[in-house]
Design an enzyme around this catalytic site. Structure first.
Site, mmCIF file in Angstrom:
data_model
loop_
_atom_site.group_PDB
_atom_site.id
_atom_site.type_symbol
_atom_site.label_atom_id
_atom_site.label_comp_id
_atom_site.label_asym_id
_atom_site.label_seq_id
_atom_site.Cartn_x
_atom_site.Cartn_y
_atom_site.Cartn_z
ATOM 1 N N ASP A 1 0.823 -1.207 0.000
ATOM 2 C CA ASP A 1 0.000 0.000 0.000
ATOM 3 C C ASP A 1 0.864 1.266 0.000
ATOM 4 O O ASP A 1 1.894 1.330 0.672
ATOM 5 C CB ASP A 1 -0.855 -0.045 1.278
ATOM 6 C CG ASP A 1 -1.798 1.116 1.382
ATOM 7 O OD1 ASP A 1 -2.663 1.230 0.510
ATOM 8 O OD2 ASP A 1 -1.664 1.921 2.331
ATOM 9 N N GLU B 1 0.917 -0.338 -5.137
ATOM 10 C CA GLU B 1 -0.197 0.606 -5.182
ATOM 11 C C GLU B 1 0.438 1.994 -5.160
ATOM 12 O O GLU B 1 0.762 2.550 -4.116
ATOM 13 C CB GLU B 1 -1.137 0.419 -3.987
ATOM 14 C CG GLU B 1 -2.451 1.169 -4.158
ATOM 15 C CD GLU B 1 -2.578 2.428 -3.319
ATOM 16 O OE1 GLU B 1 -3.464 3.241 -3.629
ATOM 17 O OE2 GLU B 1 -1.802 2.621 -2.370
HETATM 18 C C1 GLC Z 1 -4.003 3.521 -0.146
HETATM 19 C C2 GLC Z 1 -5.367 2.913 0.045
HETATM 20 C C3 GLC Z 1 -6.290 3.959 0.574
HETATM 21 C C4 GLC Z 1 -5.755 4.501 1.868
HETATM 22 C C5 GLC Z 1 -4.308 4.971 1.715
HETATM 23 C C6 GLC Z 1 -3.673 5.167 3.037
HETATM 24 O O1 GLC Z 1 -4.005 4.506 -1.106
HETATM 25 O O2 GLC Z 1 -5.814 2.381 -1.154
HETATM 26 O O3 GLC Z 1 -7.580 3.454 0.751
HETATM 27 O O4 GLC Z 1 -6.546 5.558 2.297
HETATM 28 O O5 GLC Z 1 -3.519 4.012 1.054
HETATM 29 O O6 GLC Z 1 -3.393 3.934 3.640
#
Ligand code: GLC
Length: 658
Positions: free
Chosen positions: A284, A326
């Site tokens: 993430d 991500e």
């Molecule tokens: C990523 C997740 C999101 C979250 C962020 C902080 O972007 O997809 O939902 O708010 O990380 O953890």
């Protein structure tokens, strides 16, 4: 490569390992460690070599890798070896994923197990479970504020439930993807609690400052991720009497990766989940891992080095496990999360294709594929052994992350165009059937993103309220068109739960004080299983969507040209409403599928001359749509594509599916 310094260090380290590790028979581990150690050492040294405890930290790193390997089950190790042999396995067209919230989809982990049959009915064989770990009872950013990386949220189940689910998924030939939230912890995490109590070891796990001097310097260049709910990037912690860096929400404390202990902890946690049976780990918010004053603290070189190190270490202990990056960042940046100057991915094998996602939505709003084509031209080619995660919707907002220069190139004014898109999707624009809401509006920069479910953004909610069958039909066509584009583009399509049955916005989050301020909850549904049953009623919206998608998925899996081996050619067709590309068979570029989508509400024509030197591959009088099995209509030798329709075309003369 044989490198003397790192290998002599390795020999010393092996002598220093704890006796219980030394006693184990871990032949494969040593082979891989030897092969990867030069890389691991170089990266670890680059990041942490100036520290006095560098050697002790390196011993600890190797111990964690060894421990991770020792705890890996025989079954998972066998899988690792099979994947090492067939190392391109994940580029195959056979994989189709779904991302879901465990509670919203099926109540808890046992519930998800009970619904695997439903997922398989649709053709899903990869499931990304959104965060399932212990998090604060109140606001937790949808589970992305983790308070214990080794404990499952009691509302969802237990660690045993995860391994049972993973085991059953393996038996069914399905992959499990789980999150590791690398960038931050919740302020309720034990490390944060200890930091609060003044424990210097754990204060060094985070970034905290006694006054505003450094925070103010950071703020000059650090953008805000949640400008409405969490303005600023630092939070005053009363108990500690310090400002803590909190780039996301005030309760999410950013981890300090300039401390090697943090890296080693997170490696340990990654291996823990790999050993519980995760095939894929979603990393993430990876763009944010390294903080530097004077920068946006995104996409820093060290963030990439950390990911390379994590990959190298994981390859030693659990080589069958893949990483998803991500990183919702600009196209030229996102590509770097596969690793630069490489052929094989050396950071993450898979990355979210946020560029494609946002451009597809642009095409829906404008009914034109101009920016979609231009934007994709600016997306550099990916590495050979790496692939995209292609999606239309996910649990987050839609950010209009394409380049201003590209918007210019197609003749729009960037500011006005972005405003139009926000107005279009939030229903401010009169003629728009979309029902989204603005998210993350930043009054300082004028930026905004968009929340809303796929069905509501595609006009289904409006059409159903008006009871307008023609509009319902159109909304369904738009939803299927978008899915047809992610299923054929190259990469792993990731469908978002509920979209297969046309789930509309759900505004019940407004009743919950922990969610009310974050409208991303409007598209994080609780599945209504009675509605899902309607997929068996002929002519229902659910049936048309579910069966349409199911058919596409089944056909995709049969088409080798849809595997992802950089075997896509974008076509410059003259009709601006059409988006067209060729997918060629990896083993024979003369066998191809022509994918074409019409983003407009009117029928459009494709001139065969537009295929250029590929024209010979397709005689329009001989083509069949692989999805419907029908021959599309022609008029004056041109292909006619009905409003919001797509075709996956092959030439019958070539025979068979490809
Ligand atoms: C990523 C997740 C999101 C979250 C962020 C902080 O972007 O997809 O939902 O708010 O990380 O953890």
């Amino acid at each position: 490569m044989y490198e003397q310094i790192s290998h002599s260090l390795l020999n010393e380290i092996l002598d220093e390992l704890r006796p219980e590790i030394r006693r184990q028979n871990i032949r494969h581990f040593y082979t891989r460690l030897g092969a990867n150690f030069f890389g691991i050492h170089s990266l670890f040294h680059h990041l942490y070599g100036q520290r006095e405890d560098f050697k002790a930290q390196t011993v600890r790193l190797v111990e964690v890798m060894a421990q991770g390997y020792i705890l890996r089950s025989a079954e998972l190790e066998e899988r690792d070896m099979a994947r090492e042999k067939d190392h391109n396995w994940f580029l195959s067209q056979e994989w189709v994923g779904m991302a879901l919230y465990t509670d919203g989809f099926a109540g808890n982990l046992q519930g998800v197990r009970g619904r695997l049959g439903y997922l398989q009915e649709l053709g899903i064989n990869l499931v990304h479970l959104m965060p399932i770990l212990q998090c604060p009872a109140g606001a937790s950013d949808g589970g992305y504020a983790v308070s214990d990386f080794r404990r499952v949220d009691a509302r969802l189940g237990t660690l045993d439930d995860v391994s049972i689910l993973a085991g059953e998924m393996r038996e069914r030939g399905m992959l499990l993807a789980l999150d590791v939230v690398l960038n931050h912890t919740s302020d309720e995490h034990e490390w944060a609690q200890k930091a609060r109590q003044g424990d210097a070891k754990y204060q060094d796990y985070y970034y905290s400052f006694k006054d505003r001097h450094v925070p103010d310097m950071f703020e000059q260049t650090l953008p805000e991720v949640f400008p409405e709910n969490a303005p600023g990037n630092f939070t005053w912690d009363e108990a500690m009497g310090r400002w803590v860096m909190t780039v996301f929400n005030s309760y999410q404390w950013d981890l300090n990766y300039s401390n090697p202990a943090v890296f080693i902890e997170m490696l340990d946690i990654t291996l823990f989940w790999a050993n519980l049976g995760a095939d894929i780990i979603r990393l993430d918010a990876v763009a944010f891992l390294w903080k530097k004053i004077g920068s946006t603290c995104q996409n820093e070189r060290e963030a990439h080095l950390i990911l390379q190190l994590l990959k190298d270490c994981c390859q030693v202990s659990a080589p069958g496990v893949l990483f998803i990056a991500e990183a919702i960042v600009a196209p030229v940046e996102v590509i770097k999360y596969f690793g630069e100057d490489a052929v094989m991915a050396k950071e993450c094998e898979i990355a979210y294709n946020a560029t494609y996602m946002a451009l597809l939505w642009d095409a829906i709003a404008t009914q034109s594929a101009k920016l979609l084509r231009q934007g994709l031209r600016s997306l550099p080619d990916k590495l050979d052994r790496a692939t995209w995660l292609n999606y239309v919707r996910c649990h987050d907002d839609i950010g209009l992350g394409f380049d201003d220069a590209d918007i210019h190139r197609v003749g729009y004014d960037p500011l006005a165009h972005r405003r139009f898109l926000i107005d279009y999707f939030t229903g401010v624009y009169d003629e728009s059937p979309a029902r989204g809401q603005p998210f993350g509006r930043n009054l300082k920069t004028g930026d905004a993103r968009i929340s809303g479910s796929l069905a509501s953004l595609a006009g289904l909610e409006t059409a159903m309220e008006r009871n307008d069958e023609a509009q319902i039909e159109q909304a369904i066509a738009r939803i299927l068109l978008l899915h047809s584009m992610i299923l054929s583009f190259g990469g792993i399509p990731l469908i978002y739960y509920g979209d297969e049955i046309g789930t509309l916005n759900d505004c019940s989050f407004l009743q919950d004080e922990n969610k009310a301020g974050d409208n991303r909850w409007m598209h994080r549904p609780r599945i209504n299983w009675d509605k899902a049953e309607l997929r068996y009623r002929r002519g229902s919206v659910e049936q048309r969507l579910f069966d349409g998608l199911k058919k596409m998925i089944a056909v995709r899996k049969e088409i080798p040209a849809f595997a992802d081996f950089n075997n896509r050619e974008l076509l410059e067709v003259e009709n601006p409403h059409l988006f067209a590309f060729l997918r060629t068979r990896p083993d024979n570029i003369n066998q191809a599928v022509l994918v074409v989508g019409n983003f407009s509400a009117k029928p459009q024509y494709l001139n065969p001359d537009n295929l250029g030197n590929r024209r010979g591959l397709f005689h329009f009088s001989q083509i069949t749509d692989l999805c419907s099995g029908e021959s599309p209509s022609l008029f004056k030798e041109q292909l006619v594509i009905p409003p919001f329709q797509f075709y996956w075309l092959s030439d019958r003369r070539a025979g068979g599916l490809f």
